[in-house]
Design an enzyme around this catalytic site. Structure first.
Site, PDB file in Angstrom:
ATOM      1  N   ARG A 164      49.584  57.760  14.021  1.00 53.94           N
ATOM      2  CA  ARG A 164      49.853  56.605  13.344  1.00 53.94           C
ATOM      3  C   ARG A 164      49.184  55.237  13.619  1.00 53.94           C
ATOM      4  O   ARG A 164      49.783  54.237  13.603  1.00 53.94           O
ATOM      5  CB  ARG A 164      51.525  56.446  13.218  1.00 53.94           C
ATOM      6  CG  ARG A 164      52.067  57.518  12.659  1.00 53.94           C
ATOM      7  CD  ARG A 164      51.890  58.040  11.365  1.00 53.94           C
ATOM      8  NE  ARG A 164      52.227  59.389  10.810  1.00 53.94           N
ATOM      9  CZ  ARG A 164      51.891  60.351  11.094  1.00 53.94           C
ATOM     10  NH1 ARG A 164      50.779  60.658  11.464  1.00 53.94           N
ATOM     11  NH2 ARG A 164      52.555  61.709  10.742  1.00 53.94           N
ATOM     12  N   SER A 238      59.428  57.413   5.935  1.00 53.33           N
ATOM     13  CA  SER A 238      59.774  57.336   7.488  1.00 53.33           C
ATOM     14  C   SER A 238      59.507  55.828   8.046  1.00 53.33           C
ATOM     15  O   SER A 238      58.467  55.153   8.021  1.00 53.33           O
ATOM     16  CB  SER A 238      58.873  58.222   8.248  1.00 53.33           C
ATOM     17  OG  SER A 238      58.885  59.487   7.800  1.00 53.33           O
ATOM     18  N   GLU A 334      56.966  52.348  11.859  1.00 51.65           N
ATOM     19  CA  GLU A 334      55.820  52.694  11.236  1.00 51.65           C
ATOM     20  C   GLU A 334      55.466  51.378   9.867  1.00 51.65           C
ATOM     21  O   GLU A 334      54.308  51.062   9.731  1.00 51.65           O
ATOM     22  CB  GLU A 334      56.020  53.926  10.304  1.00 51.65           C
ATOM     23  CG  GLU A 334      55.727  55.086  11.057  1.00 51.65           C
ATOM     24  CD  GLU A 334      55.375  56.356  10.291  1.00 51.65           C
ATOM     25  OE1 GLU A 334      55.048  56.096   9.386  1.00 51.65           O
ATOM     26  OE2 GLU A 334      55.873  57.516  10.655  1.00 51.65           O
TER      27      GLU A 334
END
Length: 338
Positions: A164, A238, A334
């Site tokens: 990520r 998420s 995130e």
């Protein structure tokens, strides 16, 4: 270009949070993007570049110029017997692009079906799901240098992809805007079904012969069963990354938490699911007024309607602290706080 003032950003973020932009403009071409950046009326203002709004937590009104990237277009730029390179504009909806590839039998991103956001945002955080990441199919991207206003090309190595992560979240943060991304896809599929519930879902769907579409359909089914639709309940998917921890720490943890799942990264590091940690810390289904933690997936923070970004931020911080206290693991968001 239609430059608007004091525009609500509620339709432009998947949390459905109410915040306003001092100025707002949608750009449909690279030339329009260059023009607005050179406009003397806005040159010295702070700027927020907006894709699908699925990785943002708006905690306040934006004092500056919000630029909605709407660069479209999908084209085949290379093809041989086994491979095809597809170039897509940064403003293309990611899931629409995946469906285009599935329909044309181009393999490689079917496991990334139904992820919210745009093509341009996908490499920014190296989106991934069910055993596949952007870096696995990435060829190159083009981005506008915000200082020189020149288009530059970034290779796989230049993007410095991690979990990520990319260089655009670190040393090049705020210095470039992606305008297009080129993916290398396969005409002969190598199916990845080992991650998550894909095999179970395929069996439930009575799939006997694997195909790109079958994998995509299974992923879509799984995501819809676990994740709330932002059109119905505001969320960003998420909220936290799955943490990667040293193998030694994991071995210590499973003495106290023997059911803790893990996914080996290498010989010294394992990934553990953030959703499991949050659920074990007691947050799954938690609600406080108009915000909360989703009842089916603890990894998802939600806005039931009328919540604000600061409330969600405070909830995220409480979740982080409780997981740290219980497991000694620090969760990282995130989403980007604005």
């Amino acid at each position: 270009m239609n430059i608007q003032q004091n525009i609500s950003l509620k339709p432009f973020n998947t949390f459905g949070l109410e915040a306003s932009a001092q100025y707002f403009v949608e750009v449909n071409t690279v030339e329009e993007l260059k023009d607005i950046l050179q406009n003397p009326d806005f040159k010295n203002l702070d700027k927020l570049f907006l894709g699908g709004g699925s990785n943002l937590l708006l905690t306040k009104n934006y004092e500056g110029l919000v630029i909605k990237i709407a660069l479209k277009g999908v084209e085949k730029v290379f093809e041989d017997e086994n491979t095809v390179y597809i170039k897509a504009g940064a403003g293309e909806i990611w899931h629409h692009f995946v469906m285009y590839c599935v329909e044309n039998n181009y393999a490689g991103i079917e496991n990334l079906s139904l992820i919210p956001g745009t093509v341009g945002a996908a490499p920014m955080q190296n989106i991934g799901a069910y055993g596949v990441e952007i870096k696995d199919v990435f060829q190159e991207l083009q981005a506008l240098n915000l200082e020189t206003l020149e288009i530059e090309t970034f290779s796989l190595a230049a993007c410095q992809f991690g979990y990520r992560e990319s260089i655009f979240k670190h040393s090049l943060k705020g210095k470039y805007v992606t305008t297009s991304v080129t993916f290398h896809l396969n005409k002969i599929a190598t199916f990845k079904t080992a991650y998550g519930d894909i095999q179970k879902t395929l069996a439930e769907m009575n799939v006997t012969a694997l195909s790109i579409k079958a994998i995509s359909d299974a992923v879509i089914s799984i995501r819809r069963s676990k994740l709330p639709d932002p059109a119905e309940i505001g969320n960003s998917g998420s909220f936290f990354k799955n943490p990667e921890i040293p193998l030694g720490q994991y071995k210590t943890l499973i003495e106290s938490f023997p059911t803790l799942p893990s996914y080996p990264i290498n010989e010294t590091t394992v990934k553990v699911p953030a959703g499991w940690l949050i659920e074990q810390a007691g947050w799954k289904g938690f609600r406080d007024g108009q915000i909360g933690v989703h009842a089916r997936q603890a990894l998802v923070l939600v806005n039931y309607g009328g919540g604000n970004g600061n409330e969600i931020k405070k909830l995220a911080e409480k979740v982080q602290q409780s997981v740290l206290d219980k497991f000694g693991i620090k969760l990282s968001p995130e989403v980007n706080y604005i």
